[in-house]
Scaffold this motif. Structure first.
Motif, short mmCIF file in Angstrom:
data_model
loop_
_atom_site.label_atom_id
_atom_site.label_comp_id
_atom_site.label_asym_id
_atom_site.label_seq_id
_atom_site.Cartn_x
_atom_site.Cartn_y
_atom_site.Cartn_z
N PRO A 106 0.83 -1.21 0.00
CA PRO A 106 0.00 0.00 0.00
C PRO A 106 0.86 1.26 0.00
O PRO A 106 1.94 1.27 0.60
CB PRO A 106 -0.79 -0.11 1.31
CG PRO A 106 -0.73 -1.54 1.68
CD PRO A 106 0.58 -2.06 1.16
N ALA A 107 0.38 2.27 -0.69
CA ALA A 107 1.15 3.51 -0.81
C ALA A 107 1.43 4.13 0.56
O ALA A 107 2.47 4.76 0.78
CB ALA A 107 0.40 4.50 -1.69
N GLU A 108 0.50 3.90 1.51
CA GLU A 108 0.67 4.49 2.83
C GLU A 108 1.93 3.98 3.52
O GLU A 108 2.55 4.68 4.32
CB GLU A 108 -0.55 4.17 3.72
CG GLU A 108 -1.84 4.86 3.31
CD GLU A 108 -2.48 4.18 2.12
OE1 GLU A 108 -2.12 3.01 1.84
OE2 GLU A 108 -3.31 4.82 1.45
N LEU A 110 4.73 3.27 2.17
CA LEU A 110 5.96 3.73 1.55
C LEU A 110 6.69 4.77 2.40
O LEU A 110 7.92 4.73 2.52
CB LEU A 110 5.67 4.32 0.17
CG LEU A 110 5.96 3.42 -1.03
CD1 LEU A 110 5.79 4.21 -2.30
CD2 LEU A 110 7.37 2.85 -0.94
#
Lengths: 200, 200
Positions: A106-108, A110
């Motif tokens: 998930p981008a979160e 990163l």
DNA sequence: ACCGGGCCGTGACAGTTGTCATCGGCCTAC
DNA sequence: GTAGGCCGATGACAACTGTCACGGCCCGGT
């Protein structure tokens, strides 16, 4: 403030990550580029704290770009990839890459990985790490890997032979031997398997 | 408030878009799913104003999912795709899709497209539209397209023949004829070309 | 000095693939 | 009604592919 370089040839995901990471209080996106060569150039120019490099890029791929960047700039590199092939992780770690995450992350998450890496820690996606540790080393010889590599985008044996400056018969032999070791019946399947394993 | 469904099998980009679009004041992400079947189910459950569907998904692809959704739910669909093949745009518009954008679109522009579509307008990426208008219709016959389609993931002529319940010789003929029309020398190239044109 | 193994090549063989000519059946358009 | 198109099939042929056996070269280990 952590200054980040983002390299990804897919504009939508790159711009999304730029916006999203830009919202973090301690992260600043210094540059966003399209391909490996630009990544090297931009890294030299901006000397970012962390470089987020997509593996699949035209020109230089992520690992190749990482090698060049780390030779020239004091920074840290995270490789992001769609297909997490075990052999590629080995290649990446060999290139002194600090982070390795698949695009199934998930981008979160990163931002957290970027902070970890910026702080000098390493981060490798646990699933990929497990696969890479479990996966065997390639049973193929260097030359067999060469013909499989050349065979990835060549239609005929003759073309592979031309590219490698070999006799067609020799190429057939390597292909046959590789196919035998991999337990498949065509050179295309063999190339496919070798690619999925990250051997080529 | 525009309620949006996002379907994309790549977690990183989906989660990034969810976060980013969620920041817009007039947009709310109602659901985010992994594949075409889930997209249909989620659309029925949430009845969103706009569905953002990735074309390349396991199970149902974006256009197939769009067809099913639009048959069952009063909503509007935007197709997002990595490879914008002209024939696919035709397929999509045939399925009453309202928007068509490539992933080379910056994420920032997506919100605007979503608002346009939610307001009942249509949006097709100008580049793709131009290519699709300029590009010719397939010169191939239905049967030729069938064998190329079946040939995409079959290794031998015999396998294609089995799948289509044809004689191997017949399959070879169609392949040969298609290869001639497309000006290529192998069935794999022919499949490749036909796919890039969106014919199969 | 003697293997063993990877490397490069040749020759021969069977099977597969691509091309071509040809056939009959079925539609559609003129 | 007939000419032309697509469909399904067959047979023959050349080219390509995959397999096998075999040769030679070079290098590292024993």
């Amino acid at each position: 403030m952590i200054r980040v370089l983002i390299a990804d040839d897919e504009v939508m995901i790159r711009s999304a990550l730029e916006s999203l990471l830009g919202l973090e209080e301690d992260i600043e996106v210094a540059a966003g580029v399209d391909d490996g060569h630009q990544a090297v150039a931009a890294a030299r120019e901006h000397a970012p704290d962390v470089c987020l490099l997509d593996l699949e890029m035209p020109g230089l791929d992520g690992v190749e770009a990482a090698e060049q960047i780390l030779r020239q700039v004091a920074t840290r590199v995270i490789i992001v990839t769609r297909h997490a092939r075990p052999g590629v992780l080995r290649r990446a770690l060999g290139a002194r890459v600090s982070g390795f995450v698949p695009k199934s992350t998930p981008a979160e998450d990163l931002a957290r990985v970027i902070r970890d890496v910026a702080a000098g820690r390493r981060y490798v996606d646990p699933d990929i790490a497990a696969t890479a540790l479990g996966g065997e080393r390639s049973p193929l010889t260097d030359r067999e890997l060469d013909v499989l590599r050349a065979g990835r985008d060549a239609a005929t044996v003759q073309q592979i032979a031309d590219r490698l400056h070999l006799a067609p018969g020799t190429v057939r032999n390597y292909l046959s031997s590789a196919m035998g070791k991999l337990g498949v019946g065509t050179r295309r399947e063999a190339s496919q398997v070798a690619w999925e394993q990250g051997w080529i």
